[in-house]
Scaffold this motif. Structure first.
Motif, PDB file in Angstrom:
ATOM      1  N   ASN A   8      46.259 -45.195  32.789  1.00 47.39           N
ATOM      2  CA  ASN A   8      46.949 -45.245  31.506  1.00 47.39           C
ATOM      3  C   ASN A   8      48.225 -44.404  31.467  1.00 47.39           C
ATOM      4  O   ASN A   8      48.705 -44.055  30.397  1.00 47.39           O
ATOM      5  CB  ASN A   8      46.035 -44.799  30.358  1.00 47.39           C
ATOM      6  CG  ASN A   8      44.858 -45.734  30.178  1.00 47.39           C
ATOM      7  OD1 ASN A   8      44.990 -46.932  30.441  1.00 47.39           O
ATOM      8  ND2 ASN A   8      43.728 -45.195  29.753  1.00 47.39           N
ATOM      9  N   GLY A  22      59.595 -49.964  26.132  1.00 47.22           N
ATOM     10  CA  GLY A  22      58.382 -50.008  25.333  1.00 47.22           C
ATOM     11  C   GLY A  22      58.669 -50.477  23.924  1.00 47.22           C
ATOM     12  O   GLY A  22      59.798 -50.826  23.594  1.00 47.22           O
ATOM     13  N   MET A  26      56.651 -46.274  20.183  1.00 44.56           N
ATOM     14  CA  MET A  26      56.719 -45.175  21.143  1.00 44.56           C
ATOM     15  C   MET A  26      57.104 -43.878  20.427  1.00 44.56           C
ATOM     16  O   MET A  26      58.006 -43.871  19.596  1.00 44.56           O
ATOM     17  CB  MET A  26      57.746 -45.489  22.227  1.00 44.56           C
ATOM     18  CG  MET A  26      57.840 -44.450  23.314  1.00 44.56           C
ATOM     19  SD  MET A  26      56.540 -44.604  24.534  1.00 44.56           S
ATOM     20  CE  MET A  26      56.977 -46.178  25.274  1.00 44.56           C
ATOM     21  N   SER A  51      52.401 -41.740  28.302  1.00 43.97           N
ATOM     22  CA  SER A  51      50.950 -41.557  28.258  1.00 43.97           C
ATOM     23  C   SER A  51      50.353 -42.269  27.050  1.00 43.97           C
ATOM     24  O   SER A  51      50.960 -42.298  25.979  1.00 43.97           O
ATOM     25  CB  SER A  51      50.600 -40.072  28.177  1.00 43.97           C
ATOM     26  OG  SER A  51      51.163 -39.368  29.257  1.00 43.97           O
ATOM     27  N   GLU A  52      49.187 -42.802  27.266  1.00 43.19           N
ATOM     28  CA  GLU A  52      48.462 -43.427  26.162  1.00 43.19           C
ATOM     29  C   GLU A  52      47.534 -42.377  25.555  1.00 43.19           C
ATOM     30  O   GLU A  52      46.663 -41.834  26.228  1.00 43.19           O
ATOM     31  CB  GLU A  52      47.664 -44.625  26.664  1.00 43.19           C
ATOM     32  CG  GLU A  52      47.058 -45.456  25.550  1.00 43.19           C
ATOM     33  CD  GLU A  52      46.397 -46.731  26.065  1.00 43.19           C
ATOM     34  OE1 GLU A  52      45.584 -47.301  25.328  1.00 43.19           O
ATOM     35  OE2 GLU A  52      46.701 -47.131  27.200  1.00 43.19           O
ATOM     36  N   THR A  53      47.763 -42.074  24.283  1.00 44.34           N
ATOM     37  CA  THR A  53      46.961 -41.077  23.582  1.00 44.34           C
ATOM     38  C   THR A  53      46.278 -41.745  22.391  1.00 44.34           C
ATOM     39  O   THR A  53      46.628 -42.873  22.022  1.00 44.34           O
ATOM     40  CB  THR A  53      47.843 -39.919  23.085  1.00 44.34           C
ATOM     41  OG1 THR A  53      48.663 -40.389  22.006  1.00 44.34           O
ATOM     42  CG2 THR A  53      48.735 -39.377  24.195  1.00 44.34           C
ATOM     43  N   GLY A  56      48.744 -43.043  20.029  1.00 47.02           N
ATOM     44  CA  GLY A  56      49.672 -44.066  20.506  1.00 47.02           C
ATOM     45  C   GLY A  56      50.375 -43.634  21.775  1.00 47.02           C
ATOM     46  O   GLY A  56      49.986 -42.642  22.415  1.00 47.02           O
ATOM     47  N   LEU A  57      51.425 -44.372  22.164  1.00 51.48           N
ATOM     48  CA  LEU A  57      52.171 -44.059  23.381  1.00 51.48           C
ATOM     49  C   LEU A  57      53.136 -42.902  23.130  1.00 51.48           C
ATOM     50  O   LEU A  57      53.855 -42.884  22.129  1.00 51.48           O
ATOM     51  CB  LEU A  57      52.953 -45.293  23.847  1.00 51.48           C
ATOM     52  CG  LEU A  57      52.112 -46.483  24.308  1.00 51.48           C
ATOM     53  CD1 LEU A  57      53.015 -47.658  24.669  1.00 51.48           C
ATOM     54  CD2 LEU A  57      51.249 -46.104  25.500  1.00 51.48           C
TER      55      LEU A  57
END
Length: 197
Positions: A8, A22, A26, A51-53, A56-57
């Motif tokens: 991810n 993106g 973002m 990073s995917e959290t 969100g990104l």
């Protein structure tokens, strides 16, 4: 050019002003900023990590940020803060050509005579550098009042990122002395850095 660093997480190398690929969701993390159109852009040269959290990104640009000060002769990346008839006041944010982010930005000065190597007497500072421009410069010496004297005279030094004064759009270089706004088509004077791949 992206690689997968971990699950991810996508990693790529970006330059100051590069848009982060993106969607509009973002979020800007350290080393990035959001322009007036909502686009996340890199503020420094370094590794972009998206990073995917749970929220969100999140985009983050990281470079070597070992504490250090600019050294005479090295190339730094700085942001123009104000202009006068004879000087450009800048904030040095990166050393080592943009690869090392300073924890505490340093003050710098670009004097009229150090903007370019020819027609020095004819230099008009506002036609070379403007507040908000991101600039590559070389450290000449430690100047007065703890400000470094910088030069943009070499061909690979000068403005690397600038916004159009009318639209705020990121301009593209068209010559060594001009940049064009892709939205309005209007050209503006700048001392442009000629970067090679």
């Amino acid at each position: 050019r992206a690689v997968m660093a971990a699950e991810n997480v996508a990693v790529t190398i970006v330059c100051p002003g590069d848009a982060v690929p993106g969607d509009k969701e973002m979020q800007a993390g350290p080393g990035t900023y959001v322009d007036e159109h909502g686009t996340v852009r890199a503020f420094v040269l370094g590794r972009l990590v998206v990073s995917e959290t749970p929220a969100g990104l999140v985009a983050e640009v990281s470079a070597n940020n070992t504490p250090r000060t600019p050294q005479v002769g090295e190339v730094v990346v700085c942001r123009v803060t104000r202009i006068s008839a004879r000087l450009a006041h800048v904030e040095i944010v990166c050393t080592r050509g943009g690869m090392s982010v300073l924890r505490d930005p340093c003050a710098g000065l670009v004097r009229k005579e150090d903007v370019r190597p020819y027609d020095v007497d004819a230099v008009e500072m506002f036609k070379c550098l403007r507040p908000g421009d991101v600039v590559r410069a070389r450290v000449l010496s430690l100047g007065d009042a703890r400000s470094y004297y910088l030069s943009t005279a070499d061909k690979d030094l000068g403005v690397i990122f600038a916004k159009g004064s009318q639209t705020g759009a990121t301009m593209v270089p068209v010559s060594a002395g001009r940049m064009r706004c892709p939205v309005s088509g209007v050209e503006e004077h700048r001392k442009v850095a000629r970067l090679t791949a």
